[in-house]
Design an enzyme around this catalytic site. Structure first.
Site, PDB file in Angstrom:
ATOM      1  N   CYS B  81       1.075  -1.227   0.151  1.00  0.00           N
ATOM      2  CA  CYS B  81      -0.226  -0.233   0.273  1.00  0.00           C
ATOM      3  C   CYS B  81       0.869   1.026   0.304  1.00  0.00           C
ATOM      4  O   CYS B  81      -0.184   2.376  -0.287  1.00  0.00           O
ATOM      5  CB  CYS B  81      -0.644  -0.003   0.987  1.00  0.00           C
ATOM      6  SG  CYS B  81      -2.017  -1.313   1.366  1.00  0.00           S
ATOM      7  N   HIS B 325      -9.884   2.661  -2.272  1.00  0.00           N
ATOM      8  CA  HIS B 325      -8.111   2.936  -1.336  1.00  0.00           C
ATOM      9  C   HIS B 325      -7.569   1.271  -2.740  1.00  0.00           C
ATOM     10  O   HIS B 325      -7.380   0.374  -2.107  1.00  0.00           O
ATOM     11  CB  HIS B 325      -7.917   2.083  -0.015  1.00  0.00           C
ATOM     12  CG  HIS B 325      -6.567   1.803   0.273  1.00  0.00           C
ATOM     13  ND1 HIS B 325      -5.649   1.983  -0.567  1.00  0.00           N
ATOM     14  CD2 HIS B 325      -5.833   0.643   0.840  1.00  0.00           C
ATOM     15  CE1 HIS B 325      -4.331   1.353  -0.054  1.00  0.00           C
ATOM     16  NE2 HIS B 325      -4.815   0.413   0.996  1.00  0.00           N
TER      17      HIS B 325
END
Lengths: 131, 381
Positions: B81, B325
């Site tokens: 991420c 996300h």
């Protein structure tokens, strides 16, 4: 018919005789989990294989209720602190809470292509530690 | 060593796109926006950096050729991420080293057609065998945080309410409607005590920035642009049973590196884009960075200190919880938001007189450690 054998799912993590496996570094004296070639703390190759204590305490826990398809929900996960300094994640059985004493338990998790049962570890909540 | 500036920023709205809107398509659209924003011509761009996780081999090259940028140095950057932020850091290093004057950085991810039920560690990692979905880590973090600091479930849920309220004003956000505290508390449980609205969604999206040296800015005839004050990157270390579960030493170390590079400290920060993959993560990471006192993150959120108009606005974009996300795109989207804030282009979510912004990403987990990768990027007006 061939005999169904019990084998560890990963033999760097558990042994059927000794439970959870780790190393202790003869250079920095620190313990780590599981068995590795080098010390996870200092990188030294002067490590000895040891087993972890049979009991630890729950640092925190959760019940997982949604996960990718190959995982059957719900299941309980715990982070367990051991006196040798290791902190280990695993599944748990029983009514765990923060601070609960737990023991290491081995159980048949999967079956390999030859039909052998592959064993793994989990934690079981106990009322108090065995002396 | 050359200073590095952000000459242009652009993104596509994050969300769930149909199958025919591919990773390449999303990335090209975001890159076009950033290039147009900088007024660069394709021939001005000297290198392409692409952050992604699930895009497959040479995704950056597949995108670059569609932009008419074939032939350039193109590199792909994976730090889970934190992949997009890592790609920016690599570009920043190259500009500082004097290699290039104008480069394109893209973060892109197409997730909704390939990830279901939550993201997991690599199958080779011990935690994956134990069924550690990311939400479980944060469920345990939340439980321990409530136990140690007397924080309430409502205070943790307030992070989601706040971030959704912010992205009502963000046209690029996946979700643009406010949610109530009760909606968060009543949502179905994912990993106790966290429910669906405590978790960032699985999203598609892309974001891009044009980074320049001083000479690059001059070439593009840009008078002033936000400056990258520093990019920190650290990785997780082995934790021991004597440390606190929410010690966030990995965040503390990343912050220390960022302060050392930039010469700034926690008191200088005007706004934060924080990696709120889960509600509790925003709280403990802000504390780990030293931006708010340990144990007070729940109260700070509840009191509005981290809301737009509060002492330290956090996630004016909506954050991961509400902007969405798409993992490799997130770090670049954070820098888009800081760029718009620091050039007074953030519209109804503008932070008045913002001068210095901080963006934090945390990517992945490694069994037995306090994390995979953590980035702290700082941008100043």
């Amino acid at each position: 018919m061939t005999q169904i054998e019990k084998t560890p799912l990963r033999d760097d993590v558990i042994s059927l005789e000794d439970g959870l496996l780790g190393i202790v570094c003869t250079a920095c004296r620190r313990h780590s989990f599981p068995q590795r070639l080098l010390c996870l703390h200092c990188g030294s190759d002067q490590v000895e294989n040891v087993s972890l204590p049979e009991q630890g305490r729950v640092c925190s826990w959760t019940v997982v209720r949604q996960a990718p398809e190959h995982l059957k929900t719900p299941y309980t996960l715990v982070t367990v602190d051991f006196e040798d300094g290791n902190r280990v994640l695993g599944a748990a059985e029983g009514n765990v809470r923060i601070g609960s004493p737990v023991t290491v338990e081995l159980y048949p998790k999967t079956v390999d292509e030859s039909g052998n049962s592959q064993w793994w570890y989990r934690f079981r909540e106990v009322e108090e530690f065995n002396e | 060593m050359s200073e590095t500036f952000i000459a242009g920023a652009g993104m596509v709205r994050f969300g769930k796109y149909p199958a025919d809107i591919t990773l390449e398509n999303l990335a090209v659209r975001a890159a076009r926006e950033a290039i147009a924003d900088s007024s660069a011509a394709p021939a001005d761009i000297e290198a392409v950096y692409m952050g992604h996780v699930f895009g497959g081999p040479v995704a950056g090259q597949r995108v670059a050729v569609q932009l008419g940028l074939g032939g350039l140095p193109v590199s792909n950057h994976e730090n889970y991420c934190a992949s997009g932020a890592t790609a920016i850091r690599e570009a920043w290093i190259a500009i500082k080293a004097g290699l290039y004057d104008i480069v394109l950085v893209i973060g892109a991810e197409k997730m909704t057609d390939r990830v279901a039920g939550g993201v997991m560690p690599d199958p080779a990692d011990l935690d994956a065998i134990n069924g550690l979905v990311m939400a479980a880590n944060h469920g345990m973090s939340a439980r321990r945080y409530m136990h140690d600091h007397g924080a309430t479930r409502e205070q943790i849920a307030a992070v989601a309410v706040k971030n959704h309220a912010h992205s009502v004003h963000n046209p690029y956000a996946q979700y643009q409607r406010p949610i109530s505290l009760n909606e968060v508390l009543d949502a179905r449980i994912i990993a106790e005590p966290l429910g669906l609205l405590d978790c960032s969604p699985i999203s598609d999206g892309a974001a891009a920035v044009i980074l320049c040296s001083k000479a690059g800015l001059a070439k593009l005839k840009i008078g002033s642009a936000p400056r990258i004050a520093g990019c920190a990157l650290v990785s997780g270390k082995v934790v021991s049973s004597t440390s606190g579960l929410n010690d966030e030493d990995v965040s503390r170390r990343a912050a220390e590196q960022a302060w050392n590079i930039s010469g700034y400290g926690p008191k200088d920060i005007d706004l934060v884009e924080m990696h709120d993959c889960f509600t509790i993560a925003e709280i403990v990471r802000l504390e780990g960075l030293g931006l708010i006192p340990v144990g007070e993150g729940g109260v700070w959120t509840e009191n509005g200190n981290t809301s737009l108009g509060g002492k330290l606005p956090v996630n004016t974009s909506g954050g991961l919880l509400s902007r969405g996300h798409p993992v490799g795109a997130t770090g670049v989207a954070q820098i888009c938001e800081l760029t718009w804030q620091l050039t007074d282009r953030a519209g109804a979510r503008q932070v008045e007189e913002a001068r210095l912004g901080l963006a934090y990403c945390k990517g992945g987990t490694v069994s037995g450690t306090d994390g995979g990768s953590v980035t702290v990027l700082m941008v100043e007006r």
